[in-house]
Design a protein around this motif. Sequence first.
Motif, PDB file in Angstrom:
ATOM      1  N   LYS A  14      41.114  51.949  31.801  1.00  0.00           N
ATOM      2  CA  LYS A  14      41.780  51.735  33.203  1.00  0.00           C
ATOM      3  C   LYS A  14      40.931  51.347  34.253  1.00  0.00           C
ATOM      4  CE  LYS A  14      45.984  54.386  31.831  1.00  0.00           C
ATOM      5  NZ  LYS A  14      46.717  53.057  31.342  1.00  0.00           N
ATOM      6  N   ARG A  15      39.757  50.905  33.718  1.00  0.00           N
ATOM      7  CA  ARG A  15      38.503  50.641  34.766  1.00  0.00           C
ATOM      8  C   ARG A  15      38.774  49.150  34.854  1.00  0.00           C
ATOM      9  NH1 ARG A  15      33.632  54.247  32.185  1.00  0.00           N
ATOM     10  NH2 ARG A  15      32.379  52.809  33.340  1.00  0.00           N
ATOM     11  N   PHE A  16      39.771  48.724  35.586  1.00  0.00           N
ATOM     12  CA  PHE A  16      40.218  47.304  35.722  1.00  0.00           C
ATOM     13  C   PHE A  16      39.069  46.294  36.384  1.00  0.00           C
ATOM     14  CE2 PHE A  16      44.201  49.488  35.127  1.00  0.00           C
ATOM     15  CZ  PHE A  16      44.556  49.179  33.778  1.00  0.00           C
ATOM     16  N   GLU A  17      38.636  46.964  37.433  1.00  0.00           N
ATOM     17  CA  GLU A  17      37.723  46.027  38.382  1.00  0.00           C
ATOM     18  C   GLU A  17      36.562  45.972  37.296  1.00  0.00           C
ATOM     19  OE1 GLU A  17      38.854  49.009  39.424  1.00  0.00           O
ATOM     20  OE2 GLU A  17      39.698  48.817  41.450  1.00  0.00           O
ATOM     21  N   GLU A  18      35.914  46.844  36.559  1.00  0.00           N
ATOM     22  CA  GLU A  18      34.792  46.584  35.852  1.00  0.00           C
ATOM     23  C   GLU A  18      35.087  45.802  34.778  1.00  0.00           C
ATOM     24  OE1 GLU A  18      32.512  50.463  35.184  1.00  0.00           O
ATOM     25  OE2 GLU A  18      34.172  51.082  36.101  1.00  0.00           O
ATOM     26  N   ALA A  19      36.356  45.876  34.248  1.00  0.00           N
ATOM     27  CA  ALA A  19      36.768  44.693  32.979  1.00  0.00           C
ATOM     28  C   ALA A  19      36.598  43.346  33.587  1.00  0.00           C
ATOM     29  CB  ALA A  19      38.027  45.088  32.611  1.00  0.00           C
ATOM     30  N   GLY A  60      43.888  37.885  34.112  1.00  0.00           N
ATOM     31  CA  GLY A  60      45.089  37.993  34.780  1.00  0.00           C
ATOM     32  C   GLY A  60      45.862  39.213  34.519  1.00  0.00           C
ATOM     33  N   ASN A  61      45.622  39.655  33.501  1.00  0.00           N
ATOM     34  CA  ASN A  61      46.226  41.010  33.156  1.00  0.00           C
ATOM     35  C   ASN A  61      45.661  42.189  33.907  1.00  0.00           C
ATOM     36  OD1 ASN A  61      48.101  42.642  31.121  1.00  0.00           O
ATOM     37  ND2 ASN A  61      46.214  43.619  30.826  1.00  0.00           N
ATOM     38  N   CYS A  62      44.380  42.037  34.150  1.00  0.00           N
ATOM     39  CA  CYS A  62      43.734  43.190  34.909  1.00  0.00           C
ATOM     40  C   CYS A  62      44.255  43.038  36.316  1.00  0.00           C
ATOM     41  CB  CYS A  62      42.250  43.129  34.634  1.00  0.00           C
ATOM     42  SG  CYS A  62      41.477  43.676  33.167  1.00  0.00           S
ATOM     43  N   TYR A  63      44.198  41.999  36.923  1.00  0.00           N
ATOM     44  CA  TYR A  63      44.702  41.641  38.204  1.00  0.00           C
ATOM     45  C   TYR A  63      46.266  42.266  38.385  1.00  0.00           C
ATOM     46  CZ  TYR A  63      40.640  39.372  40.220  1.00  0.00           C
ATOM     47  OH  TYR A  63      39.168  38.841  40.508  1.00  0.00           O
ATOM     48  N   GLU A  64      47.058  41.911  37.449  1.00  0.00           N
ATOM     49  CA  GLU A  64      48.133  42.295  37.554  1.00  0.00           C
ATOM     50  C   GLU A  64      48.316  44.044  37.543  1.00  0.00           C
ATOM     51  OE1 GLU A  64      52.632  41.459  35.706  1.00  0.00           O
ATOM     52  OE2 GLU A  64      50.970  40.417  34.466  1.00  0.00           O
ATOM     53  N   LYS A  65      47.430  44.526  36.753  1.00  0.00           N
ATOM     54  CA  LYS A  65      47.546  46.042  36.587  1.00  0.00           C
ATOM     55  C   LYS A  65      47.155  46.504  38.120  1.00  0.00           C
ATOM     56  CE  LYS A  65      48.730  46.923  32.498  1.00  0.00           C
ATOM     57  NZ  LYS A  65      47.927  47.007  31.231  1.00  0.00           N
ATOM     58  N   LEU A  66      46.135  45.789  38.709  1.00  0.00           N
ATOM     59  CA  LEU A  66      45.812  46.205  40.183  1.00  0.00           C
ATOM     60  C   LEU A  66      46.664  45.716  41.228  1.00  0.00           C
ATOM     61  CD1 LEU A  66      41.978  45.307  39.537  1.00  0.00           C
ATOM     62  CD2 LEU A  66      42.848  47.377  39.846  1.00  0.00           C
ATOM     63  N   LYS A  67      47.989  45.062  40.699  1.00  0.00           N
ATOM     64  CA  LYS A  67      48.908  44.778  41.573  1.00  0.00           C
ATOM     65  C   LYS A  67      48.334  43.617  42.655  1.00  0.00           C
ATOM     66  CE  LYS A  67      51.215  49.032  41.494  1.00  0.00           C
ATOM     67  NZ  LYS A  67      52.012  48.945  40.336  1.00  0.00           N
ATOM     68  N   ASN A  68      47.468  42.970  42.102  1.00  0.00           N
ATOM     69  CA  ASN A  68      46.989  41.772  42.813  1.00  0.00           C
ATOM     70  C   ASN A  68      47.652  40.570  42.143  1.00  0.00           C
ATOM     71  OD1 ASN A  68      45.882  39.292  43.809  1.00  0.00           O
ATOM     72  ND2 ASN A  68      43.759  40.564  44.285  1.00  0.00           N
ATOM     73  N   ASN A  69      49.050  40.366  42.583  1.00  0.00           N
ATOM     74  CA  ASN A  69      49.748  39.386  41.946  1.00  0.00           C
ATOM     75  C   ASN A  69      49.422  38.125  41.975  1.00  0.00           C
ATOM     76  OD1 ASN A  69      51.173  41.478  40.884  1.00  0.00           O
ATOM     77  ND2 ASN A  69      52.744  41.208  42.538  1.00  0.00           N
TER      78      ASN A  69
END
Length: 462
Positions: free
Chosen positions: A248-253, A275-284
Amino acid sequence: MEFSQDDNNNLPLTKFESMLKTNHVLFFDSEEFENIIHHYLNQGKIALAKKAIKLGLGQHPTSINLRLFKVEVFIFEDKLIEADTLLSELHSLDPMNEEIYIQKANIFSKKDDHLQAIEVLKKALELTDDAIDIYSLIGMEYLFLDEFENAKEYFMKCLEEDFDDYSALYNIIYCFEFLNQYEEAISYLNIFLDNNPYCEVAWHQLGKQYYTLKDYKKALTAFDFAIISDDTFVGAYLERGKVLEKLKRFEEAIENYTITLKLDEPTSFALLRIGNCYEKLKNNDLALQFYERTVHEDPLLDKGWIAITKFYNRRKNYQKALYFINKAINIDSENVLYWKLYSQINYRLNFYEEAERGFKKTLELGNYELNTWLTRGDLLIKLGEPEAAIYNFEQAVEFYPENPEIEYRLAGLYFLLNENDKGTFHLKNAIKQNEDYSFIIEELFPEISNKMLVKNLLKTNL
């Protein structure tokens, strides 16, 4: 010897190709012909290789090596009888030539006689001073036989001879993985890395084993060492990104996936993961941007279209979801996943005819999940097509015999058509299989649930 564009080694090749254009026959020694033929075979230029063999044998008719190339072409063209005949002649002339045994093994392999191929290759081992290629060939024959332990043993012999034989390393790990020996693979790779601490491929493979075992912290460390060993190793950054997602370290991913876009041509996989990481970060906005880049980069990647469709689905923007799944179907109309999504979206939009068409296509493409049969049948009932619904459920029974959900539906449909004997038969079957699903009659067929016959059957048998 392979010819290079940057040195004088390609002079015989240039001379040979010039000769072909002018039809003026020039002389080449046998070794030059061998190099020319080897070059063409590596390039897959079989017609030119055959010309070189013919001209070479015209100038050097006794050359065993040139005749062995002729055998190789025969085998490639599935002319196994001709290849076998020529090999027998060559064996009588030079019985200690390892290449004769290798080509003989190729013939056995082409005939799917892999055990015999292995026996012949083992004879070749006794004659050679350079065993690596033969070890590899034996390993491949064992792979054809699904004898993964034996295959692994011979690929390991390759790696013992040459630590840089990455093809052998990949094959060893393939064998471990097929045998579900992930812990053993880790032990082997750690021993290998003790002697080759800067082998990025081994670190990469070690990380993948830890990833499979869900030991994400050790996987991350392994991919770190792969990148230290080669900071341009795209595969290691991709795998490291996958691990960071799991943690769950999406920015680093995102950082790791982005590096791959700079090191090489953008891959649809990396774009999709970003795209999937940004969605998890709610940056739609950015998520959507990268999903759109994914399908633009690779329109045939179903995961890209599915991601963008589900993106809108989750936000209940079904019109947009339908727009993108229609685009996907226009590109690949045989993708069952697309049709499943198409059906579900149309159902949510109350476009029942389109939804039914989608479920029908899903079944035609071989997706026989119970829910697909049930949903399609229920749609046909809703659309007032009871005969088509019966046909649908009777097909479903072939895949799901003695299923109460199907039996209750068939009972209701037959009662609806006043075929009371068939309705009674299916209702008794349904109750016998599971009485808890009797509510299906009332929900789907309220008009027949009050029939005296149906009431009595339910009262008597429940």
